[in-house]
Write a protein that holds these residues in place. Structure first.
Motif, PDB file in Angstrom:
ATOM      1  N   LEU A 459       0.673  -1.601  -0.307  1.00 27.19           N
ATOM      2  CA  LEU A 459      -0.216  -0.180   0.172  1.00 27.19           C
ATOM      3  C   LEU A 459       1.227   1.687  -0.643  1.00 27.19           C
ATOM      4  N   SER A 460       2.133   1.135   0.277  1.00 27.76           N
ATOM      5  CA  SER A 460       3.483   2.319  -0.357  1.00 27.76           C
ATOM      6  C   SER A 460       4.020   2.755  -1.139  1.00 27.76           C
ATOM      7  N   ARG A 461       3.230   3.931  -1.703  1.00 33.80           N
ATOM      8  CA  ARG A 461       3.371   4.404  -2.578  1.00 33.80           C
ATOM      9  C   ARG A 461       5.495   4.102  -2.979  1.00 33.80           C
ATOM     10  N   GLY A 462       6.051   3.864  -2.892  1.00 35.46           N
ATOM     11  CA  GLY A 462       7.212   3.911  -3.267  1.00 35.46           C
ATOM     12  C   GLY A 462       8.444   3.935  -2.003  1.00 35.46           C
ATOM     13  N   LEU A 463       9.898   3.970  -2.199  1.00 35.96           N
ATOM     14  CA  LEU A 463      10.235   3.728  -1.148  1.00 35.96           C
ATOM     15  C   LEU A 463      11.210   4.970  -0.701  1.00 35.96           C
ATOM     16  N   SER A 464      11.643   5.832   0.309  1.00 35.40           N
ATOM     17  CA  SER A 464      11.027   7.101   0.677  1.00 35.40           C
ATOM     18  C   SER A 464      13.383   7.099  -0.513  1.00 35.40           C
ATOM     19  N   LYS A 465      13.298   8.036  -1.224  1.00 36.00           N
ATOM     20  CA  LYS A 465      14.132   8.817  -1.604  1.00 36.00           C
ATOM     21  C   LYS A 465      15.616   9.009  -0.560  1.00 36.00           C
ATOM     22  N   GLU A 466      15.323   9.618  -0.075  1.00 38.48           N
ATOM     23  CA  GLU A 466      15.915   9.541   1.683  1.00 38.48           C
ATOM     24  C   GLU A 466      16.720   8.149   2.250  1.00 38.48           C
ATOM     25  N   ILE A 467      16.041   7.169   1.657  1.00 39.65           N
ATOM     26  CA  ILE A 467      16.598   5.698   2.289  1.00 39.65           C
ATOM     27  C   ILE A 467      17.278   5.831   1.294  1.00 39.65           C
ATOM     28  N   ARG A 491      16.805   5.714 -17.619  1.00 39.09           N
ATOM     29  CA  ARG A 491      16.390   3.489 -17.425  1.00 39.09           C
ATOM     30  C   ARG A 491      15.209   2.830 -17.973  1.00 39.09           C
ATOM     31  N   ALA A 492      14.221   3.858 -17.039  1.00 36.17           N
ATOM     32  CA  ALA A 492      12.713   3.542 -17.426  1.00 36.17           C
ATOM     33  C   ALA A 492      12.750   1.784 -16.102  1.00 36.17           C
ATOM     34  N   SER A 493      13.477   1.783 -15.187  1.00 36.43           N
ATOM     35  CA  SER A 493      13.549   0.899 -13.961  1.00 36.43           C
ATOM     36  C   SER A 493      12.323   0.958 -13.034  1.00 36.43           C
ATOM     37  N   PHE A 494      12.961   2.429 -12.786  1.00 34.58           N
ATOM     38  CA  PHE A 494      11.696   3.510 -11.689  1.00 34.58           C
ATOM     39  C   PHE A 494      11.353   4.397 -11.960  1.00 34.58           C
ATOM     40  N   VAL A 495      11.054   4.934 -11.517  1.00 33.73           N
ATOM     41  CA  VAL A 495      10.841   6.023 -11.644  1.00 33.73           C
ATOM     42  C   VAL A 495      11.029   7.246 -10.038  1.00 33.73           C
ATOM     43  N   VAL A 496      11.561   8.459 -10.383  1.00 33.42           N
ATOM     44  CA  VAL A 496      11.059   9.125  -8.916  1.00 33.42           C
ATOM     45  C   VAL A 496      10.231  10.367  -9.021  1.00 33.42           C
ATOM     46  N   GLU A 497       9.029   9.851  -8.105  1.00 34.11           N
ATOM     47  CA  GLU A 497       7.979  10.977  -7.570  1.00 34.11           C
ATOM     48  C   GLU A 497       8.165  12.197  -6.322  1.00 34.11           C
ATOM     49  N   LYS A 498       8.467  12.763  -6.722  1.00 32.56           N
ATOM     50  CA  LYS A 498       9.138  14.176  -5.711  1.00 32.56           C
ATOM     51  C   LYS A 498      10.373  13.121  -5.070  1.00 32.56           C
TER      52      LYS A 498
END
Length: 636
Positions: A459-467, A491-498
């Motif tokens: 249910l989480s949006r994703g992993l924290s960028k800081e982590i 490379r389209a493997s993942f997306v960075v959102e904010k």
């Protein structure tokens, strides 16, 4: 006119200074004590114009007590004149000086048998045979052997002819490096100020240039340049050079310092290097041993850490080591050095700097470190460039890092990067060079970490960028982190959102039960309108506890979808209620010429208490729906 530097080498009292005087007419012994004692104590200088070639002589002391001074002058020579007295033949310092020339990579020279007038033909031929035996298998094997008498002048013209030919055959110094001048003398001339001398081993120095005095990192100005006693506008690599400096006191300058192009080189105290031990070294070189290392004109004390499996390098053998210096030194990849025992002070070997900015190595990493250092020792420029980048990992290296390690000019760095890039070894991200292998590995590791996070918390949006930064970019600058994440995202493997990182295909899947909770929670807020419930009440009506992490995740899901809006603290409103409120405000604005509304009128319009009115007005201010002016708002 071509210029080369020729250094004398040989045992004390074998006639090195007398030979230079016979060739040039210049007495290289300048100190009163040298003239009184009749021996050379410090390095001296002279020059000889041979028409097509101009030779700068560095005359070195032959006494074993002054080898330190000899080394200060030997670092920049193009060729050696190995001086052997015919009446004494090869002696201890003949061998030590010759070993030093071999270890410093001198590639050309001439053997001079002096004092020819003191011996008969039989002794002269014996000295010749012993000289040939000494240099067998070395760069001087097959070199010209000229017998001379400095007293009578016999053989001097022949030696000049040999030196002219030697100069013409000596390759010009590479133009790929920035200016570097190791300082072997510093003094003051009345009316001029500080003057330094040395052999310009690379680059050029012009009158008016700004230079950096290393390792002090002091900036100085070139007030004047002299070569062979003549004032000139520019000195070039391979010339004995005197520089009149402005902006510094001579008392602050010491032998062993270095003048260089500003902002390019850096001092260091940990250096990885390859070492060749002399066969006559008294014992093996072992870890923790204290030694004297002569780099350029400098002598520095260091502890050795042998990187070989058995922890030592035997006499006559080659190996890899790390030097940990007791004070900062300045050196670049490819610089040669001499090692002398701490006590007694004898020459035991020499070598080449491979990585001037090494880190302390752990024993378990030695095999990998040796493989890396072999590439730096044996590879071409592109291979060394790529290895520096690979060793830096995800942090990469900047142009400044490469320049400090190599002393390459800017255009050489660009050309070397282009060559390394063609081999698909390196890439450039923003202003840093990174290895493709590191980027590929990093991409795989981040994807694996984000995938694991999605599996743990669907249910989480994703992993924290800081982590992600803490786990994979420790030590990297914020600029490097941002640039690398942007590059990897391509490379389209993942997306960075904010502030989060998620897999591109990730969608939060809800179970039937969670979907019912989500719908119930949203209905509570929709039905409440602008009299939003507290979070505890909303959770309770949806069958959740405030402390339930599942409820928090469902709440975040509603926020991410735009259904709920956080207005203040834990005060949330349904989007439809806020949209209706904005519409009412627009209608109100059309009915009032000044488009103003105070708190009381806003409460009446929205049908809410002050508890909700103030947070809502502050929210509307932030959204630029209203603008506060004193105690009222202007509807925009």
């Amino acid at each position: 006119m071509k210029s080369i530097i020729v250094g004398t080498a040989g045992h004390i009292d074998h006639g090195k200074t007398a030979l230079v005087r016979a060739l040039t007419g210049i007495d290289a012994d300048r100190l009163p004590e040298e003239k009184r004692r009749g021996i050379t104590i410090d390095i001296g200088f002279a020059d000889l114009d041979l028409g097509q070639v101009r030779i700068g002589f560095v005359d070195v002391p032959g006494h074993e007590r002054f080898v330190k001074n000899m080394l200060a002058g030997a670092h920049g020579i193009d060729a050696v004149a190995l001086v052997i007295a015919a009446d004494e033949s090869v002696m201890p310092q003949t061998r030590e000086h010759f070993d030093i020339c071999r270890l410093l990579g001198v590639g050309k020279g001439v053997i001079v048998l002096t004092k020819k007038d003191l011996v008969d033909e039989e002794l002269l031929q014996l000295a010749r045979a012993e000289a040939e035996d000494l240099v067998k298998g070395s760069f001087l094997e097959g070199a010209p052997i000229v017998a001379v008498s400095s007293r009578t002048g016999e053989g001097i013209d022949e030696l000049k002819h040999v030196l002219r030919d030697l100069g013409l055959r000596t390759a010009a110094r590479s133009n790929d490096f920035i200016a570097r001048l190791p300082i072997d003398r510093a003094f003051t001339i009345k009316g001029f100020g500080a003057v330094v001398t040395g052999t310009l081993i690379a680059g050029e120095i012009n009158e008016g240039d700004e230079l950096e005095l290393m390792p002090a990192s002091a900036h100085v100005r070139v007030r004047g340049v002299q070569v062979h006693g003549a004032a000139i506008k520019q000195a070039n690599a391979g010339q004995r050079t005197a520089i009149n400096l402005g902006g510094v006191e001579a008392a602050l300058i010491e032998r062993g310092m270095l003048l260089a192009t500003p902002h390019r080189l850096r001092p260091t105290q940990i250096v990885d290097a390859s070492v060749q031990l002399l066969e006559r070294a008294p014992r093996a070189l072992r870890s923790r041993q204290r030694v004297r290392v002569h780099i350029g004109a400098a002598e520095a004390l260091a502890r050795v850490h042998v990187l070989e499996t058995n922890g030592e390098i035997s006499p006559g053998r080659h190996g890899l080591v790390q030097f940990r210096f007791e004070a900062p030194v300045v050196g670049v990849t490819g610089d040669r050095f001499i090692i002398r025992a701490y006590s007694p002070q004898v020459t035991i070997g020499g070598g080449t700097i491979l990585d001037p900015f090494a880190v302390k190595h752990r024993a378990r990493d030695f095999p990998a470190i040796r493989a890396t250092l072999r590439i730096l020792a044996e590879g071409d420029r592109a291979a060394r460039f790529a290895q520096f980048v690979i060793s830096a990992g995800v942090a990469g290296v900047s142009r400044e890092d490469i320049a400090a390690r190599t002393a390459w000019r800017e255009e050489v760095i660009d050309a070397t990067f282009a060559e390394a890039k063609m081999n698909s070894a390196v890439m450039k991200v923003e202003n840093r060079f990174l290895s493709r292998a590191s980027c590929d590995d990093l991409d795989r590791r981040i994807v694996a970490e984000v995938t694991a996070h999605h599996q743990r918390e669907p249910l989480s949006r994703g992993l924290s960028k800081e982590i992600v930064r803490e786990r994979f970019f420790a030590g990297a600058s914020a600029e490097t982190f941002r640039a690398m994440m942007a590059e990897l995202e391509k490379r389209a493997s993942f997306v960075v959102e904010k502030e989060i990182v998620r897999l591109r295909e990730h969608t939060r899947q809800l179970s039937h039960e969670d979907a019912q909770v989500r719908d119930a929670l949203e209905k509570n807020y929709r039905d409440a309108g602008l009299a939003a419930p507290s979070l505890a009440d909303a959770f309770a009506k949806a069958g959740l506890k405030t402390s339930d992490p599942r409820g928090r995740k469902i709440l975040q899901l509603l926020i991410d979808s735009g259904a709920l809006v956080k207005v203040h603290g834990e005060m949330f409103f349904h989007r439809s209620a806020l949209d209706d409120l904005v519409k009412k405000l627009r209608v109100q604005a059309q009915q009032k010429p000044d488009r103003a509304i105070d708190v009381g009128a806003f409460k009446d319009l929205a049908g809410i208490s002050r508890k909700y009115a103030i947070p809502l007005l502050e929210y509307l201010d932030r959204q630029r729906v209203t603008r506060r002016e004193g105690e009222r708002r202007i509807i925009l």
